[in-house]
Write a protein that holds these residues in place. Structure first.
Motif, PDB file in Angstrom:
ATOM      1  N   ARG A  12     -47.837  -1.560 -71.232  1.00 16.60           N
ATOM      2  CA  ARG A  12     -47.276  -1.717 -72.584  1.00 16.60           C
ATOM      3  C   ARG A  12     -48.045  -2.789 -73.364  1.00 16.60           C
ATOM      4  O   ARG A  12     -48.477  -2.556 -74.491  1.00 16.60           O
ATOM      5  N   LEU A  13     -48.247  -3.945 -72.753  1.00 20.90           N
ATOM      6  CA  LEU A  13     -48.980  -5.018 -73.424  1.00 20.90           C
ATOM      7  C   LEU A  13     -50.491  -4.785 -73.316  1.00 20.90           C
ATOM      8  O   LEU A  13     -51.234  -5.035 -74.259  1.00 20.90           O
ATOM      9  N   ASP A  32     -56.855  -1.064 -63.896  1.00 19.83           N
ATOM     10  CA  ASP A  32     -55.442  -0.767 -63.616  1.00 19.83           C
ATOM     11  C   ASP A  32     -55.403   0.158 -62.408  1.00 19.83           C
ATOM     12  O   ASP A  32     -56.370   0.874 -62.151  1.00 19.83           O
ATOM     13  N   ALA A  47     -58.364   0.226 -59.938  1.00 24.85           N
ATOM     14  CA  ALA A  47     -58.517  -0.687 -58.795  1.00 24.85           C
ATOM     15  C   ALA A  47     -57.164  -1.293 -58.494  1.00 24.85           C
ATOM     16  O   ALA A  47     -56.374  -1.549 -59.412  1.00 24.85           O
ATOM     17  N   ASP A  48     -56.920  -1.533 -57.203  1.00 24.47           N
ATOM     18  CA  ASP A  48     -55.702  -2.228 -56.789  1.00 24.47           C
ATOM     19  C   ASP A  48     -56.073  -3.688 -56.561  1.00 24.47           C
ATOM     20  O   ASP A  48     -56.662  -4.044 -55.549  1.00 24.47           O
ATOM     21  N   LEU A  49     -55.710  -4.527 -57.525  1.00 23.63           N
ATOM     22  CA  LEU A  49     -56.137  -5.924 -57.486  1.00 23.63           C
ATOM     23  C   LEU A  49     -55.320  -6.753 -56.499  1.00 23.63           C
ATOM     24  O   LEU A  49     -55.618  -7.922 -56.279  1.00 23.63           O
ATOM     25  N   LEU A  70     -53.011  -9.277 -66.831  1.00 29.13           N
ATOM     26  CA  LEU A  70     -51.673  -8.785 -67.185  1.00 29.13           C
ATOM     27  C   LEU A  70     -51.039  -7.982 -66.047  1.00 29.13           C
ATOM     28  O   LEU A  70     -49.821  -7.773 -66.054  1.00 29.13           O
ATOM     29  N   ALA A  74     -43.728  -5.738 -63.794  1.00 33.07           N
ATOM     30  CA  ALA A  74     -43.404  -6.488 -65.010  1.00 33.07           C
ATOM     31  C   ALA A  74     -41.921  -6.516 -65.344  1.00 33.07           C
ATOM     32  O   ALA A  74     -41.530  -7.173 -66.304  1.00 33.07           O
ATOM     33  N   SER A 111     -47.686 -15.045 -67.934  1.00 26.37           N
ATOM     34  CA  SER A 111     -46.486 -15.531 -67.272  1.00 26.37           C
ATOM     35  C   SER A 111     -45.289 -14.933 -68.003  1.00 26.37           C
ATOM     36  O   SER A 111     -45.389 -13.827 -68.556  1.00 26.37           O
ATOM     37  N   TYR A 142     -38.932 -12.116 -59.599  1.00 32.26           N
ATOM     38  CA  TYR A 142     -39.856 -11.950 -60.732  1.00 32.26           C
ATOM     39  C   TYR A 142     -40.162 -13.302 -61.380  1.00 32.26           C
ATOM     40  O   TYR A 142     -41.324 -13.679 -61.550  1.00 32.26           O
ATOM     41  N   LYS A 146     -43.676 -15.579 -61.406  1.00 33.98           N
ATOM     42  CA  LYS A 146     -44.385 -16.021 -62.606  1.00 33.98           C
ATOM     43  C   LYS A 146     -44.595 -17.536 -62.580  1.00 33.98           C
ATOM     44  O   LYS A 146     -45.624 -18.036 -63.040  1.00 33.98           O
ATOM     45  N   PRO A 169     -45.227 -14.502 -72.899  1.00 32.12           N
ATOM     46  CA  PRO A 169     -44.826 -13.685 -74.040  1.00 32.12           C
ATOM     47  C   PRO A 169     -43.327 -13.405 -73.970  1.00 32.12           C
ATOM     48  O   PRO A 169     -42.800 -13.088 -72.905  1.00 32.12           O
ATOM     49  N   VAL A 172     -41.605  -8.063 -74.961  1.00 31.23           N
ATOM     50  CA  VAL A 172     -42.679  -7.393 -75.693  1.00 31.23           C
ATOM     51  C   VAL A 172     -42.195  -6.051 -76.258  1.00 31.23           C
ATOM     52  O   VAL A 172     -41.656  -5.223 -75.523  1.00 31.23           O
ATOM     53  N   GLN A 184     -38.379  -0.881 -72.129  1.00 33.55           N
ATOM     54  CA  GLN A 184     -38.425  -1.059 -70.666  1.00 33.55           C
ATOM     55  C   GLN A 184     -37.068  -0.775 -70.017  1.00 33.55           C
ATOM     56  O   GLN A 184     -36.993  -0.258 -68.918  1.00 33.55           O
TER      57      GLN A 184
END
Ligand code: NAD
Length: 294
Positions: A12-13, A32, A47-49, A70, A74, A111, A142, A146, A169, A172, A184
């Motif tokens: 979304r962001l 992503d 990619a899976d970071l 990001l 979320a 964050s 969550y 953060k 933020p 959002v 969301q």
């Protein structure tokens, strides 16, 4: 041309950040787990970071000047608590570690205002509006993830030549959500305004995704001249409420009663004054100008 790698670019962001940065002249690389090319990205790579090796590989392959991190789970409670904590903290560590080790110039980490701790019956603000000096009291996986992400960010800010910052933020709102697309949580923005208990839990905070993206662009511009490791709230200039928060907030969150009178007019519960002072950024959009009322 400045090359900026955006993690979570399909989100979304992320979609708005990709657009804003490319309009600001960046060459944007979107990363992503979800495949797909957001409009305006010069390239994307799935990619899976959460895998440190993959985080290193995207940095060495694309050699970005900046990273905007990001990618995350979320939404609180959308997965089991252990998975949310492990995923978000691992992502923050891997991205900061790989960026610092490969000589990326600047990193902005997403964050969240939830680190402050609103949402439990006992939580009481020390003062309003809340700024970056306000104590943090996370109470779920969550918000804790953060807070850890911020600590990871400041740890790398201390230890490396890479410049770091974090953004918190507010809630959002993507452009299509002003037009009636579900948020969301599944309700519409009009419902969120009409039913104060929905937005009240997060103290009526919000920000348009394009405004949040402009803040990220301003932050990348200023990273080399502000102290490394700073944290910024990013919120709209007003509250997501039809009545002044001095009246409404104590009705929905009774523990705010002592502090709420400090909020005058349409003022929000979170201040973005630090971003205005250090980055010259203020939110341009408000629900009053964006919401398509039926
Ligand atoms: N939406 C909000 O209201 C809000 C508010 C405050 C902070 N944030 C933070 O901003 C960031 C973006 O939020 P969003 O609303 O765009 O979320 P989103 O869920 O729409 O997007 C997150 C993206 O991250 C990707 N992702 C998840 N795990 C990944 C992994 N292991 N490797 C690579 N990509 C992965 C997802 O596929 C998704 O596209 C998050 O860090 C979130 O916690 C969001």
């Amino acid at each position: 041309m400045t090359r900026t790698l955006v993690t979570g670019s399909a989100g979304r962001l992320g979609r708005s950040v990709v657009t804003a940065l490319s309009q600001a002249g960046h060459e944007v690389i979107g990363i992503d787990t979800v495949a797909g090319t957001p409009a305006h990205a010069a390239a994307t790579m799935p990619a899976d970071l959460a895998d440190l090796g993959e985080a290193y590989e995207v940095m060495t392959r694309f050699r970005p000047d900046n990273v905007v991190h990001l990618a995350a789970i979320a939404t609180p409670f959308s997965r089991t608590e252990g998975v949310t904590f492990r995923t978000n903290t691992q992502l923050a560590f891997n991205v900061c570690e790989a960026a610092a080790a490969t000589g990326v110039g600047g990193v902005v980490v997403a964050s969240s205002p939830t680190v402050i701790g609103y949402g439990t019956p006992a939580w009481t603000p020390r003062y309003l509006p809340i700024d970056e000096e306000h104590p943090t009291e996370p109470w779920n996986a969550y918000s804790l993830s953060k807070q850890v992400a911020e600590q990871v960010m400041t740890t790398f800010a201390r230890a490396s030549a890479t410049r770091f910052a974090a953004v918190r933020p507010c809630y959002v709102v993507a452009p299509e959500e002003w037009e009636g697309a579900p948020t969301q949580q599944g309700h519409t923005m009009a419902e969120r305004l009409d039913r104060p208990e929905l937005a009240g839990v997060s103290l009526f905070n919000y920000i348009d995704a394009r405004d949040a993206s402009d803040l990220v662009a301003a932050l990348l511009d200023r990273l080399s001249v502000i102290p490394s490791g700073e944290v910024f709230f990013a919120g709209a200039a007003d509250a997501l409420a039809r009545a002044p928060l001095a009246e409404l907030l104590p009705e929905v969150v009774p523990t705010t009663a002592a502090a709420a009178p400090a909020l005058t007019g349409n003022a929000p519960a979170f201040t973005s004054a630090k971003a205005e002072r250090l980055l010259g950024w203020t939110a341009k959009r408000s629900w009053r100008t964006e919401l398509a009322e039926a």
